[in-house]
Design a protein around this motif. Structure first.
Motif, PDB file in Angstrom:
ATOM      1  N   PHE A 244     -19.569 -34.316   4.805  1.00  0.00           N
ATOM      2  CA  PHE A 244     -20.308 -33.491   5.750  1.00  0.00           C
ATOM      3  C   PHE A 244     -21.796 -33.745   5.622  1.00  0.00           C
ATOM      4  CE2 PHE A 244     -16.405 -31.102   5.038  1.00  0.00           C
ATOM      5  CZ  PHE A 244     -15.999 -30.907   6.343  1.00  0.00           C
ATOM      6  N   GLN A 245     -22.499 -33.529   6.708  1.00  0.00           N
ATOM      7  CA  GLN A 245     -23.947 -33.652   6.699  1.00  0.00           C
ATOM      8  C   GLN A 245     -24.520 -32.252   6.546  1.00  0.00           C
ATOM      9  OE1 GLN A 245     -23.912 -35.384  10.539  1.00  0.00           O
ATOM     10  NE2 GLN A 245     -24.105 -37.459   9.783  1.00  0.00           N
ATOM     11  N   LEU A 246     -25.255 -32.035   5.458  1.00  0.00           N
ATOM     12  CA  LEU A 246     -25.850 -30.728   5.226  1.00  0.00           C
ATOM     13  C   LEU A 246     -26.943 -30.447   6.242  1.00  0.00           C
ATOM     14  CD1 LEU A 246     -26.191 -30.707   1.333  1.00  0.00           C
ATOM     15  CD2 LEU A 246     -24.514 -29.477   2.714  1.00  0.00           C
ATOM     16  N   HIS A 247     -27.084 -29.185   6.597  1.00  0.00           N
ATOM     17  CA  HIS A 247     -28.194 -28.755   7.454  1.00  0.00           C
ATOM     18  C   HIS A 247     -29.398 -28.523   6.551  1.00  0.00           C
ATOM     19  CE1 HIS A 247     -25.780 -28.225  11.069  1.00  0.00           C
ATOM     20  NE2 HIS A 247     -24.827 -27.758  10.274  1.00  0.00           N
ATOM     21  N   PRO A 248     -30.619 -28.586   7.110  1.00  0.00           N
ATOM     22  CA  PRO A 248     -31.824 -28.453   6.281  1.00  0.00           C
ATOM     23  C   PRO A 248     -31.851 -27.195   5.405  1.00  0.00           C
ATOM     24  CG  PRO A 248     -32.432 -29.214   8.461  1.00  0.00           C
ATOM     25  CD  PRO A 248     -30.957 -28.897   8.509  1.00  0.00           C
ATOM     26  N   HIS A 249     -31.303 -26.089   5.879  1.00  0.00           N
ATOM     27  CA  HIS A 249     -31.343 -24.850   5.103  1.00  0.00           C
ATOM     28  C   HIS A 249     -30.276 -24.802   4.003  1.00  0.00           C
ATOM     29  CE1 HIS A 249     -28.224 -24.041   8.111  1.00  0.00           C
ATOM     30  NE2 HIS A 249     -27.727 -23.180   7.232  1.00  0.00           N
ATOM     31  N   GLN A 250     -29.375 -25.766   3.940  1.00  0.00           N
ATOM     32  CA  GLN A 250     -28.275 -25.728   2.982  1.00  0.00           C
ATOM     33  C   GLN A 250     -28.578 -26.428   1.656  1.00  0.00           C
ATOM     34  OE1 GLN A 250     -25.351 -27.394   5.716  1.00  0.00           O
ATOM     35  NE2 GLN A 250     -24.253 -25.442   5.660  1.00  0.00           N
ATOM     36  N   PHE A 251     -29.567 -27.288   1.634  1.00  0.00           N
ATOM     37  CA  PHE A 251     -29.851 -28.042   0.413  1.00  0.00           C
ATOM     38  C   PHE A 251     -30.221 -27.116  -0.749  1.00  0.00           C
ATOM     39  CE2 PHE A 251     -30.444 -31.334   3.647  1.00  0.00           C
ATOM     40  CZ  PHE A 251     -29.663 -32.340   3.110  1.00  0.00           C
ATOM     41  N   GLU A 252     -31.066 -26.137  -0.492  1.00  0.00           N
ATOM     42  CA  GLU A 252     -31.474 -25.209  -1.549  1.00  0.00           C
ATOM     43  C   GLU A 252     -30.263 -24.438  -2.083  1.00  0.00           C
ATOM     44  OE1 GLU A 252     -34.423 -21.405  -2.334  1.00  0.00           O
ATOM     45  OE2 GLU A 252     -34.550 -22.473  -0.436  1.00  0.00           O
ATOM     46  N   ALA A 253     -29.389 -24.010  -1.193  1.00  0.00           N
ATOM     47  CA  ALA A 253     -28.197 -23.266  -1.619  1.00  0.00           C
ATOM     48  C   ALA A 253     -27.281 -24.132  -2.475  1.00  0.00           C
ATOM     49  CB  ALA A 253     -27.449 -22.743  -0.395  1.00  0.00           C
ATOM     50  N   VAL A 254     -27.115 -25.390  -2.114  1.00  0.00           N
ATOM     51  CA  VAL A 254     -26.271 -26.304  -2.899  1.00  0.00           C
ATOM     52  C   VAL A 254     -26.836 -26.443  -4.307  1.00  0.00           C
ATOM     53  CG1 VAL A 254     -25.532 -28.715  -3.132  1.00  0.00           C
ATOM     54  CG2 VAL A 254     -25.354 -27.561  -0.923  1.00  0.00           C
ATOM     55  N   ARG A 255     -28.150 -26.576  -4.408  1.00  0.00           N
ATOM     56  CA  ARG A 255     -28.774 -26.704  -5.729  1.00  0.00           C
ATOM     57  C   ARG A 255     -28.599 -25.434  -6.551  1.00  0.00           C
ATOM     58  NH1 ARG A 255     -32.516 -29.481  -2.419  1.00  0.00           N
ATOM     59  NH2 ARG A 255     -32.630 -31.676  -2.987  1.00  0.00           N
ATOM     60  N   ARG A 256     -28.763 -24.278  -5.919  1.00  0.00           N
ATOM     61  CA  ARG A 256     -28.614 -23.015  -6.654  1.00  0.00           C
ATOM     62  C   ARG A 256     -27.189 -22.833  -7.154  1.00  0.00           C
ATOM     63  NH1 ARG A 256     -32.395 -18.322  -4.019  1.00  0.00           N
ATOM     64  NH2 ARG A 256     -34.323 -19.511  -4.175  1.00  0.00           N
ATOM     65  N   VAL A 257     -26.216 -23.124  -6.310  1.00  0.00           N
ATOM     66  CA  VAL A 257     -24.818 -22.985  -6.719  1.00  0.00           C
ATOM     67  C   VAL A 257     -24.505 -23.946  -7.869  1.00  0.00           C
ATOM     68  CG1 VAL A 257     -22.426 -23.352  -5.961  1.00  0.00           C
ATOM     69  CG2 VAL A 257     -24.015 -22.099  -4.502  1.00  0.00           C
ATOM     70  N   ALA A 258     -25.067 -25.152  -7.804  1.00  0.00           N
ATOM     71  CA  ALA A 258     -24.828 -26.148  -8.852  1.00  0.00           C
ATOM     72  C   ALA A 258     -25.631 -25.848 -10.119  1.00  0.00           C
ATOM     73  CB  ALA A 258     -25.172 -27.540  -8.339  1.00  0.00           C
ATOM     74  N   GLY A 259     -26.643 -24.987 -10.004  1.00  0.00           N
ATOM     75  CA  GLY A 259     -27.453 -24.646 -11.167  1.00  0.00           C
ATOM     76  C   GLY A 259     -28.408 -25.738 -11.588  1.00  0.00           C
ATOM     77  N   VAL A 260     -28.921 -26.485 -10.622  1.00  0.00           N
ATOM     78  CA  VAL A 260     -29.859 -27.565 -10.925  1.00  0.00           C
ATOM     79  C   VAL A 260     -31.247 -27.196 -10.398  1.00  0.00           C
ATOM     80  CG1 VAL A 260     -28.070 -29.340 -10.957  1.00  0.00           C
ATOM     81  CG2 VAL A 260     -29.260 -28.838  -8.830  1.00  0.00           C
ATOM     82  N   PRO A 261     -32.308 -27.870 -10.883  1.00  0.00           N
ATOM     83  CA  PRO A 261     -33.669 -27.568 -10.435  1.00  0.00           C
ATOM     84  C   PRO A 261     -33.857 -27.810  -8.935  1.00  0.00           C
ATOM     85  CG  PRO A 261     -33.711 -28.988 -12.368  1.00  0.00           C
ATOM     86  CD  PRO A 261     -32.295 -28.896 -11.924  1.00  0.00           C
ATOM     87  N   SER A 262     -34.872 -27.178  -8.376  1.00  0.00           N
ATOM     88  CA  SER A 262     -35.117 -27.259  -6.929  1.00  0.00           C
ATOM     89  C   SER A 262     -35.462 -28.667  -6.461  1.00  0.00           C
ATOM     90  CB  SER A 262     -36.236 -26.298  -6.525  1.00  0.00           C
ATOM     91  OG  SER A 262     -37.440 -26.645  -7.173  1.00  0.00           O
ATOM     92  N   LYS A 263     -35.963 -29.509  -7.335  1.00  0.00           N
ATOM     93  CA  LYS A 263     -36.310 -30.887  -6.963  1.00  0.00           C
ATOM     94  C   LYS A 263     -35.186 -31.879  -7.288  1.00  0.00           C
ATOM     95  CE  LYS A 263     -40.631 -30.104  -5.729  1.00  0.00           C
ATOM     96  NZ  LYS A 263     -41.133 -30.280  -4.403  1.00  0.00           N
ATOM     97  N   PHE A 264     -34.069 -31.400  -7.839  1.00  0.00           N
ATOM     98  CA  PHE A 264     -32.961 -32.296  -8.197  1.00  0.00           C
ATOM     99  C   PHE A 264     -32.526 -33.089  -6.979  1.00  0.00           C
ATOM    100  CE2 PHE A 264     -28.474 -33.314  -8.408  1.00  0.00           C
ATOM    101  CZ  PHE A 264     -28.386 -33.916  -9.644  1.00  0.00           C
ATOM    102  N   PRO A 265     -32.259 -34.358  -7.109  1.00  0.00           N
ATOM    103  CA  PRO A 265     -32.247 -35.197  -8.301  1.00  0.00           C
ATOM    104  C   PRO A 265     -33.570 -35.901  -8.561  1.00  0.00           C
ATOM    105  CG  PRO A 265     -31.197 -36.377  -6.535  1.00  0.00           C
ATOM    106  CD  PRO A 265     -31.612 -35.033  -5.996  1.00  0.00           C
TER     107      PRO A 265
END
Length: 103
Positions: free
Chosen positions: A68-89
């Motif tokens: 799937f292609q993430l929408h611009p507002h979904q990237f931050e949520a994916v990082r939060r759920v994964a527990g990685v920093p906001s600039k990951f990777p």
């Protein structure tokens, strides 16, 4: 109506009152089986504004099961759920410099 008779319009307790769900159209593509070609992935990555979001989307494509292609507002949520920093990777010392290189 007498006491022992039931109204014909009232369903008995054994009759189902559920509304049938519409059947899935067999011609509708299944998203679980959809894969993007490498060319389509590159085109998708080029449309993402932030480099860290491009890199994250590329990682998800390379995982294989996430097409799937993430929408611009979904990237931050994916990082939060994964527990990685906001600039990951992309972070200091990261080996990922250009997410569009060699898909």
């Amino acid at each position: 109506l007498s006491l022992g008779q039931k109204d014909a319009k009232t369903p008995s307790p054994k009759q189902s009152t559920r509304v049938p769900t519409p059947q899935r159209n067999k011609k509708t593509p299944s998203y679980s089986n959809r894969t993007l070609s490498p060319e389509a992935q590159i085109k998708s990555l080029q449309q993402i504004a932030k480099k860290q979001d491009q890199a994250l989307q590329k990682i998800l494509y390379q995982h294989g099961k996430f097409q799937f292609q993430l929408h611009p507002h979904q990237f931050e949520a994916v990082r939060r759920v994964a527990g990685v920093p906001s600039k990951f990777p992309l972070h200091p010392g990261s080996h990922v410099h250009n997410p569009l290189q060699a898909t």
